[in-house]
Motif scaffolding. Structure first.
Motif, PDB file in Angstrom:
ATOM      1  N   VAL A  84       0.838  -1.204   0.000  1.00 35.07           N
ATOM      2  CA  VAL A  84       0.000   0.000   0.000  1.00 35.07           C
ATOM      3  C   VAL A  84       0.868   1.247   0.000  1.00 35.07           C
ATOM      4  N   PHE A  85       1.840   1.318   0.906  1.00 34.37           N
ATOM      5  CA  PHE A  85       2.683   2.508   0.991  1.00 34.37           C
ATOM      6  C   PHE A  85       3.522   2.705  -0.263  1.00 34.37           C
ATOM      7  N   ASP A  86       4.100   1.629  -0.792  1.00 37.17           N
ATOM      8  CA  ASP A  86       4.877   1.732  -2.030  1.00 37.17           C
ATOM      9  C   ASP A  86       4.009   2.184  -3.195  1.00 37.17           C
ATOM     10  N   PHE A  87       2.832   1.597  -3.304  1.00 36.96           N
ATOM     11  CA  PHE A  87       1.904   1.925  -4.383  1.00 36.96           C
ATOM     12  C   PHE A  87       1.531   3.406  -4.337  1.00 36.96           C
ATOM     13  N   LEU A  88       1.147   3.869  -3.166  1.00 30.62           N
ATOM     14  CA  LEU A  88       0.732   5.262  -3.036  1.00 30.62           C
ATOM     15  C   LEU A  88       1.873   6.220  -3.328  1.00 30.62           C
ATOM     16  N   GLU A  89       3.069   5.860  -2.888  1.00 31.03           N
ATOM     17  CA  GLU A  89       4.229   6.725  -3.117  1.00 31.03           C
ATOM     18  C   GLU A  89       4.591   6.793  -4.595  1.00 31.03           C
ATOM     19  N   LYS A  90       4.617   5.650  -5.262  1.00 34.22           N
ATOM     20  CA  LYS A  90       5.068   5.587  -6.660  1.00 34.22           C
ATOM     21  C   LYS A  90       3.985   5.952  -7.661  1.00 34.22           C
ATOM     22  N   LYS A  91       2.786   5.452  -7.454  1.00 29.01           N
ATOM     23  CA  LYS A  91       1.743   5.603  -8.460  1.00 29.01           C
ATOM     24  C   LYS A  91       0.865   6.828  -8.233  1.00 29.01           C
ATOM     25  N   VAL A  92       0.501   7.085  -6.997  1.00 24.83           N
ATOM     26  CA  VAL A  92      -0.466   8.132  -6.709  1.00 24.83           C
ATOM     27  C   VAL A  92       0.219   9.444  -6.326  1.00 24.83           C
ATOM     28  N   GLY A  93       1.252   9.362  -5.501  1.00 23.75           N
ATOM     29  CA  GLY A  93       1.937  10.572  -5.052  1.00 23.75           C
ATOM     30  C   GLY A  93       1.036  11.426  -4.177  1.00 23.75           C
ATOM     31  N   ASP A  94       1.008  12.730  -4.442  1.00 23.32           N
ATOM     32  CA  ASP A  94       0.210  13.657  -3.637  1.00 23.32           C
ATOM     33  C   ASP A  94      -1.221  13.814  -4.139  1.00 23.32           C
ATOM     34  N   LYS A  95      -1.502  13.303  -5.316  1.00 23.50           N
ATOM     35  CA  LYS A  95      -2.864  13.453  -5.853  1.00 23.50           C
ATOM     36  C   LYS A  95      -3.801  12.415  -5.229  1.00 23.50           C
ATOM     37  N   PRO A  96      -5.101  12.672  -5.276  1.00 24.03           N
ATOM     38  CA  PRO A  96      -6.054  11.695  -4.728  1.00 24.03           C
ATOM     39  C   PRO A  96      -6.002  10.377  -5.498  1.00 24.03           C
ATOM     40  N   CYS A  97      -6.283   9.307  -4.818  1.00 22.29           N
ATOM     41  CA  CYS A  97      -6.280   7.976  -5.420  1.00 22.29           C
ATOM     42  C   CYS A  97      -7.545   7.817  -6.263  1.00 22.29           C
ATOM     43  N   ILE A 157       3.924   9.385  11.434  1.00 20.94           N
ATOM     44  CA  ILE A 157       4.539   8.185  10.878  1.00 20.94           C
ATOM     45  C   ILE A 157       3.424   7.376  10.223  1.00 20.94           C
ATOM     46  N   PRO A 158       3.379   7.340   8.882  1.00 25.31           N
ATOM     47  CA  PRO A 158       2.255   6.700   8.184  1.00 25.31           C
ATOM     48  C   PRO A 158       1.969   5.268   8.619  1.00 25.31           C
ATOM     49  N   SER A 159       2.981   4.475   8.861  1.00 31.85           N
ATOM     50  CA  SER A 159       2.743   3.075   9.221  1.00 31.85           C
ATOM     51  C   SER A 159       2.084   2.927  10.590  1.00 31.85           C
ATOM     52  N   GLU A 160       2.125   3.974  11.423  1.00 34.51           N
ATOM     53  CA  GLU A 160       1.492   3.929  12.732  1.00 34.51           C
ATOM     54  C   GLU A 160       0.096   4.541  12.726  1.00 34.51           C
ATOM     55  N   GLY A 161      -0.270   5.211  11.659  1.00 27.51           N
ATOM     56  CA  GLY A 161      -1.614   5.761  11.531  1.00 27.51           C
ATOM     57  C   GLY A 161      -1.982   6.736  12.636  1.00 27.51           C
ATOM     58  N   VAL A 162      -3.195   6.576  13.162  1.00 26.98           N
ATOM     59  CA  VAL A 162      -3.739   7.492  14.171  1.00 26.98           C
ATOM     60  C   VAL A 162      -2.892   7.524  15.440  1.00 26.98           C
ATOM     61  N   ARG A 163      -2.325   6.397  15.818  1.00 25.02           N
ATOM     62  CA  ARG A 163      -1.509   6.360  17.056  1.00 25.02           C
ATOM     63  C   ARG A 163      -0.369   7.377  16.993  1.00 25.02           C
ATOM     64  N   SER A 164       0.209   7.511  15.819  1.00 21.94           N
ATOM     65  CA  SER A 164       1.295   8.467  15.655  1.00 21.94           C
ATOM     66  C   SER A 164       0.796   9.896  15.852  1.00 21.94           C
ATOM     67  N   ILE A 165      -0.411  10.181  15.377  1.00 24.05           N
ATOM     68  CA  ILE A 165      -0.996  11.516  15.541  1.00 24.05           C
ATOM     69  C   ILE A 165      -1.315  11.758  17.017  1.00 24.05           C
ATOM     70  N   GLN A 166      -1.890  10.765  17.665  1.00 27.88           N
ATOM     71  CA  GLN A 166      -2.221  10.898  19.090  1.00 27.88           C
ATOM     72  C   GLN A 166      -0.970  11.201  19.911  1.00 27.88           C
ATOM     73  N   ARG A 167       0.084  10.439  19.648  1.00 28.45           N
ATOM     74  CA  ARG A 167       1.337  10.630  20.393  1.00 28.45           C
ATOM     75  C   ARG A 167       1.914  12.019  20.136  1.00 28.45           C
TER      76      ARG A 167
END
Length: 139
Positions: free
Chosen positions: A33-46, A118-128
């Motif tokens: 998922v992270f590789d796909f979004l980084e390479k294929k989608v970038g900053d634009k909406p999926c 940290i994207p891989s941590e999702g909401v927990r990273s935002i909470q922290r």
């Protein structure tokens, strides 16, 4: 297998599962998922097609991890996408005590929180990040 027949056997009871919708979550395939979004989608909406392509890639990964006999029984694979900037700010904003900061202070806090995300941590990273940065700014 009994669950394929609409039954779940426990040591004390048999449950009718013929009308049950099973929902499961897993981190399997998150690297895809992270590789796909980084390479294929970038900053634009999926786009819808991008999402369908991603779901196929994740399904293939699940087959490698769990086996085709199990994954073939899964109706739909729904990959969770990384939060957009706006979503991260909205989540962080909800975690700040209301009326505790001015708009300028809140905006500055949000920028600091985004730096810590940290994207891989999702909401927990935002909470922290909110907790740490808010405490830093208040104290």
């Amino acid at each position: 297998m009994p669950w394929e027949l609409g039954k779940l056997n426990t040591t004390t009871k048999v449950f009718d599962t013929s009308r049950v919708i099973w929902i499961s979550t897993s981190n399997a395939g998150e690297d895809i998922v992270f590789d796909f979004l980084e390479k294929k989608v970038g900053d634009k909406p999926c786009s819808r097609q991008d999402y369908l392509d991603l779901a196929t890639l994740v399904r293939r990964k699940l087959i490698e991890s769990l086996g085709a006999s199990l994954v073939s029984r899964i109706t739909t694979v729904l990959p969770f996408l990384a939060f957009t900037r706006e979503e991260k700010v909205a989540i962080a904003f909800q975690m700040v005590p209301s009326n505790s900061m001015s708009k300028t202070e809140t905006d500055e806090l949000m920028e600091k929180v985004l730096e810590d995300y940290i994207p891989s941590e999702g909401v927990r990273s935002i909470q922290r990040a909110v907790q740490r940065r808010y405490e830093e700014d208040v104290w």
